[in-house]
Design an enzyme around this catalytic site. Structure first.
Site, PDB file in Angstrom:
ATOM      1  N   ASP A   1       0.963   0.184  12.235  1.00 32.37           N
ATOM      2  CA  ASP A   1       0.621  -1.073  12.894  1.00 32.37           C
ATOM      3  C   ASP A   1       1.807  -2.013  13.053  1.00 32.37           C
ATOM      4  O   ASP A   1       1.637  -3.215  13.183  1.00 32.37           O
ATOM      5  CB  ASP A   1      -0.501  -1.779  12.099  1.00 32.37           C
ATOM      6  CG  ASP A   1      -0.096  -2.076  10.660  1.00 32.37           C
ATOM      7  OD1 ASP A   1       0.951  -1.576  10.215  1.00 32.37           O
ATOM      8  OD2 ASP A   1      -0.821  -2.820   9.981  1.00 32.37           O
TER       9      ASP A   1
ATOM     10  N   THR B   1       3.569   2.850   6.088  1.00 33.46           N
ATOM     11  CA  THR B   1       2.150   2.475   6.033  1.00 33.46           C
ATOM     12  C   THR B   1       1.353   3.460   6.871  1.00 33.46           C
ATOM     13  O   THR B   1       1.770   3.811   7.979  1.00 33.46           O
ATOM     14  CB  THR B   1       1.892   1.039   6.553  1.00 33.46           C
ATOM     15  OG1 THR B   1       0.500   0.918   6.898  1.00 33.46           O
ATOM     16  CG2 THR B   1       2.698   0.679   7.776  1.00 33.46           C
TER      17      THR B   1
ATOM     18  N   LYS C   1     -26.839  17.222  22.745  1.00 38.66           N
ATOM     19  CA  LYS C   1     -25.794  17.224  21.703  1.00 38.66           C
ATOM     20  C   LYS C   1     -26.443  17.570  20.371  1.00 38.66           C
ATOM     21  O   LYS C   1     -27.568  17.168  20.091  1.00 38.66           O
ATOM     22  CB  LYS C   1     -25.137  15.850  21.613  1.00 38.66           C
ATOM     23  CG  LYS C   1     -24.009  15.658  22.614  1.00 38.66           C
ATOM     24  CD  LYS C   1     -23.317  14.335  22.370  1.00 38.66           C
ATOM     25  CE  LYS C   1     -22.229  14.037  23.389  1.00 38.66           C
ATOM     26  NZ  LYS C   1     -20.962  14.688  23.111  1.00 38.66           N
TER      27      LYS C   1
ATOM     28  N   GLN D   1      -7.683   8.802   2.058  1.00 37.97           N
ATOM     29  CA  GLN D   1      -6.754   8.797   3.205  1.00 37.97           C
ATOM     30  C   GLN D   1      -5.331   8.450   2.813  1.00 37.97           C
ATOM     31  O   GLN D   1      -4.407   8.609   3.595  1.00 37.97           O
ATOM     32  CB  GLN D   1      -7.232   7.780   4.256  1.00 37.97           C
ATOM     33  CG  GLN D   1      -8.557   8.111   4.847  1.00 37.97           C
ATOM     34  CD  GLN D   1      -9.228   6.888   5.457  1.00 37.97           C
ATOM     35  OE1 GLN D   1      -9.071   6.602   6.631  1.00 37.97           O
ATOM     36  NE2 GLN D   1      -9.965   6.150   4.663  1.00 37.97           N
TER      37      GLN D   1
ATOM     38  N   GLY E   1       0.835  -1.212   0.000  1.00 35.73           N
ATOM     39  CA  GLY E   1       0.000   0.000   0.000  1.00 35.73           C
ATOM     40  C   GLY E   1       0.861   1.250   0.000  1.00 35.73           C
ATOM     41  O   GLY E   1       1.830   1.326   0.747  1.00 35.73           O
TER      42      GLY E   1
ATOM     43  N   ASP F   1      -1.132   2.877   8.439  1.00 34.83           N
ATOM     44  CA  ASP F   1      -1.800   2.186   9.550  1.00 34.83           C
ATOM     45  C   ASP F   1      -1.042   2.279  10.882  1.00 34.83           C
ATOM     46  O   ASP F   1      -1.626   2.061  11.935  1.00 34.83           O
ATOM     47  CB  ASP F   1      -1.998   0.692   9.220  1.00 34.83           C
ATOM     48  CG  ASP F   1      -2.739   0.480   7.912  1.00 34.83           C
ATOM     49  OD1 ASP F   1      -3.452   1.403   7.481  1.00 34.83           O
ATOM     50  OD2 ASP F   1      -2.601  -0.603   7.312  1.00 34.83           O
TER      51      ASP F   1
ATOM     52  N   ASP G   1       3.797  -4.288   6.581  1.00 29.36           N
ATOM     53  CA  ASP G   1       4.214  -5.583   7.142  1.00 29.36           C
ATOM     54  C   ASP G   1       4.455  -6.636   6.065  1.00 29.36           C
ATOM     55  O   ASP G   1       5.422  -7.407   6.153  1.00 29.36           O
ATOM     56  CB  ASP G   1       3.241  -6.075   8.223  1.00 29.36           C
ATOM     57  CG  ASP G   1       1.822  -6.277   7.720  1.00 29.36           C
ATOM     58  OD1 ASP G   1       1.491  -5.744   6.630  1.00 29.36           O
ATOM     59  OD2 ASP G   1       1.052  -6.964   8.403  1.00 29.36           O
TER      60      ASP G   1
ATOM     61  N   ARG H   1       1.503  -5.104  -5.600  1.00 27.52           N
ATOM     62  CA  ARG H   1       1.540  -6.322  -4.795  1.00 27.52           C
ATOM     63  C   ARG H   1       1.938  -7.448  -5.746  1.00 27.52           C
ATOM     64  O   ARG H   1       1.519  -7.449  -6.894  1.00 27.52           O
ATOM     65  CB  ARG H   1       0.173  -6.561  -4.155  1.00 27.52           C
ATOM     66  CG  ARG H   1      -0.173  -5.431  -3.182  1.00 27.52           C
ATOM     67  CD  ARG H   1      -1.324  -5.769  -2.252  1.00 27.52           C
ATOM     68  NE  ARG H   1      -1.247  -4.960  -1.047  1.00 27.52           N
ATOM     69  CZ  ARG H   1      -1.872  -3.776  -0.882  1.00 27.52           C
ATOM     70  NH1 ARG H   1      -2.612  -3.277  -1.852  1.00 27.52           N
ATOM     71  NH2 ARG H   1      -1.742  -3.103   0.242  1.00 27.52           N
TER      72      ARG H   1
ATOM     73  N   ARG I   1      -6.717  -1.353   8.073  1.00 24.11           N
ATOM     74  CA  ARG I   1      -6.758  -2.829   8.028  1.00 24.11           C
ATOM     75  C   ARG I   1      -7.182  -3.385   9.391  1.00 24.11           C
ATOM     76  O   ARG I   1      -8.178  -2.943   9.921  1.00 24.11           O
ATOM     77  CB  ARG I   1      -5.423  -3.370   7.540  1.00 24.11           C
ATOM     78  CG  ARG I   1      -5.141  -2.921   6.091  1.00 24.11           C
ATOM     79  CD  ARG I   1      -4.434  -3.968   5.312  1.00 24.11           C
ATOM     80  NE  ARG I   1      -3.023  -3.985   5.641  1.00 24.11           N
ATOM     81  CZ  ARG I   1      -2.098  -4.559   4.892  1.00 24.11           C
ATOM     82  NH1 ARG I   1      -2.432  -5.154   3.758  1.00 24.11           N
ATOM     83  NH2 ARG I   1      -0.851  -4.548   5.251  1.00 24.11           N
TER      84      ARG I   1
HETATM   85  P1  ADP Z   1       2.093  -3.932   2.792  1.00 19.66           P
HETATM   86  O1  ADP Z   1       3.558  -3.954   2.634  1.00 19.66           O
HETATM   87  O2  ADP Z   1       1.492  -2.577   2.599  1.00 19.66           O
HETATM   88  O3  ADP Z   1       1.662  -4.611   4.087  1.00 19.66           O
HETATM   89  P2  ADP Z   1       1.209  -6.323   1.335  1.00 19.66           P
HETATM   90  O4  ADP Z   1       0.827  -7.048   2.576  1.00 19.66           O
HETATM   91  O5  ADP Z   1       0.296  -6.398   0.184  1.00 19.66           O
HETATM   92  O6  ADP Z   1       1.449  -4.764   1.596  1.00 19.66           O
HETATM   93  O7  ADP Z   1       2.651  -6.866   0.898  1.00 19.66           O
HETATM   94  C1  ADP Z   1       3.321  -6.327  -0.218  1.00 19.66           C
HETATM   95  C2  ADP Z   1       4.053  -7.403  -0.954  1.00 19.66           C
HETATM   96  O8  ADP Z   1       5.058  -7.985  -0.118  1.00 19.66           O
HETATM   97  C3  ADP Z   1       3.230  -8.606  -1.410  1.00 19.66           C
HETATM   98  O9  ADP Z   1       2.494  -8.370  -2.584  1.00 19.66           O
HETATM   99  C4  ADP Z   1       4.303  -9.647  -1.640  1.00 19.66           C
HETATM  100  O10 ADP Z   1       4.952  -9.454  -2.870  1.00 19.66           O
HETATM  101  C5  ADP Z   1       5.307  -9.330  -0.514  1.00 19.66           C
HETATM  102  N1  ADP Z   1       5.085 -10.259   0.608  1.00 19.66           N
HETATM  103  C6  ADP Z   1       4.073 -10.232   1.501  1.00 19.66           C
HETATM  104  N2  ADP Z   1       4.155 -11.272   2.374  1.00 19.66           N
HETATM  105  C7  ADP Z   1       5.243 -11.983   2.000  1.00 19.66           C
HETATM  106  C8  ADP Z   1       5.872 -13.173   2.492  1.00 19.66           C
HETATM  107  N3  ADP Z   1       5.385 -13.846   3.538  1.00 19.66           N
HETATM  108  N4  ADP Z   1       7.001 -13.603   1.867  1.00 19.66           N
HETATM  109  C9  ADP Z   1       7.507 -12.936   0.815  1.00 19.66           C
HETATM  110  N5  ADP Z   1       6.951 -11.808   0.295  1.00 19.66           N
HETATM  111  C10 ADP Z   1       5.847 -11.336   0.873  1.00 19.66           C
END
Ligand code: ADP
Length: 332
Positions: free
Chosen positions: A130, A126, A214, A264, A11, A128, A103, A72, A172
């Protein structure tokens, strides 16, 4: 270390651009070459690399989104996908990597560190906020201010019409963004996944709020709230929409719903995001030069440091019950 790569993944978040700018310029300052990888891990697999010069990051410090684009990639989650990425990085002479993302992106960075011989450092990006081991993730402040701006405007119309408004925020599984924006915006209710509540309680409080005089009821609800709605046959995944319908049906009050959605994520990064992004980008490059790997740059008590990526991925939510309680008291 001679050549490093930088990518933004998952994201998008305001602050990614200033972080990329800082990585590129700090690296050039230390006589390193820099490769920009487009569309995150998808670009690593597809060999979508561009040479980054001082000018490549000119005029991006104030822009939301990410100039390197983001995506992604399901393929990167497989070992064969990561092997393709490794071959491309080797061929390009990349001997260190900076990953900016949330994450999921950090899990990808951890996999590179553990399986491939390319030291990788993460920067938390991010809205978030988080992740564990850091007080701050890039984009949070800008997103919070965007919510606040919307909330101020909704407050004007809600007061004029003496209406109830439900405002659904991103985050999320985490309610942190909703909680902090709710405190800053003086919302009457803050509903987040970390804190149990019943629909009956909410309805009762709204009605008694109007009885107390209110002029409106502003309810902030995080997108990750699911439990109270699971039993509703019509629940379509938007807790804000579902809550609006329940309030209308149960109380008869005129109720409007605003799902803030991708609003956002956009917008020019705030000063806080630019300052922390600039500091984190520089730190990531310094860590690579120092021979570190598998680390995430963090921000704790106003200092930039680092932690193990593993620790940042621990499931530790950040909700401070004192803040939640304060928001509740102030909305009496
Ligand atoms: P964010 O980084 O915002 O949390 P995503 O959860 O969609 O976004 O993760 C982004 C990308 O990171 C995924 O599309 C994938 O390519 C990679 N990724 C996520 N989880 C794993 C994992 N367990 N092992 C390897 N690559 C991962």
């Amino acid at each position: 270390m001679e050549k490093i790569g930088v990518l933004t993944s998952g994201g998008d978040a305001p602050g990614m651009n200033p972080a990329v700018r800082s990585v590129v310029r700090t690296a050039i300052y230390h006589d390193l070459e820099v490769v920009g990888i487009k569309r995150g891990y998808a670009g690593l697999i597809e060999n979508d690399f561009i040479e980054m010069k001082r000018n490549s990051v000119a005029d991006i410090i104030h822009r939301g989104g990410t100039k390197l684009l983001t995506a992604r990639s399901e393929e990167f989650k497989s070992k064969s996908g990561r092997e393709k990425a490794f071959k491309n990085m080797q061929a390009a002479g990349i001997d260190g990597l900076v990953v900016i993302g949330g994450d999921g992106s950090l899990k990808g960075a951890r996999a590179i560190n553990n399986e491939l011989d390319i030291p990788t450092i993460g920067i938390p990006g991010t809205i978030d906020n988080d992740l564990a081991c850091t007080d701050y993730t890039l984009g949070f402040d800008t997103a919070m201010n965007t919510i606040l701006d919307s909330l101020n405007k909704i407050r004007d119309t809600a007061t004029s019409h003496e209406r109830t408004f439900v405002i659904e925020c991103m985050g999320r599984d985490s309610g942190y963004l909703t909680l902090m924006a709710g405190l800053a915006g003086g919302a009457e209710f803050i509903l987040i996944p970390e804190i149990d509540f019943t629909l009956e309680e909410v309805n009762k409080k709204i009605v008694s709020g109007f009885e107390k005089g209110k002029l409106h009821s502003l309810i902030l609800i995080a997108e990750g709230v699911e439990k109270p709605f699971e039993h509703l046959s019509k629940y379509n995944g938007s807790p804000g929409m579902a809550l609006g319908e329940v309030i209308r049906e149960e109380t008869g009050l005129e109720t409007r719903v605003s799902v803030l959605g991708h609003l956002q994520r956009g917008g020019s990064p705030t000063a806080t995001d630019r300052v922390i992004a600039s500091r984190m980008g520089a730190k990531a490059v310094e860590l690579l030069i120092d021979g570190q790997r598998n680390k995430m740059v963090n921000y704790l008590q106003h200092s930039i440091g680092y932690c193990e990526i593993d620790d940042a991925l621990k499931d530790e939510h950040k909700i401070d019950m004192d803040i939640y309680e304060l928001a509740r008291i102030l909305s009496l």
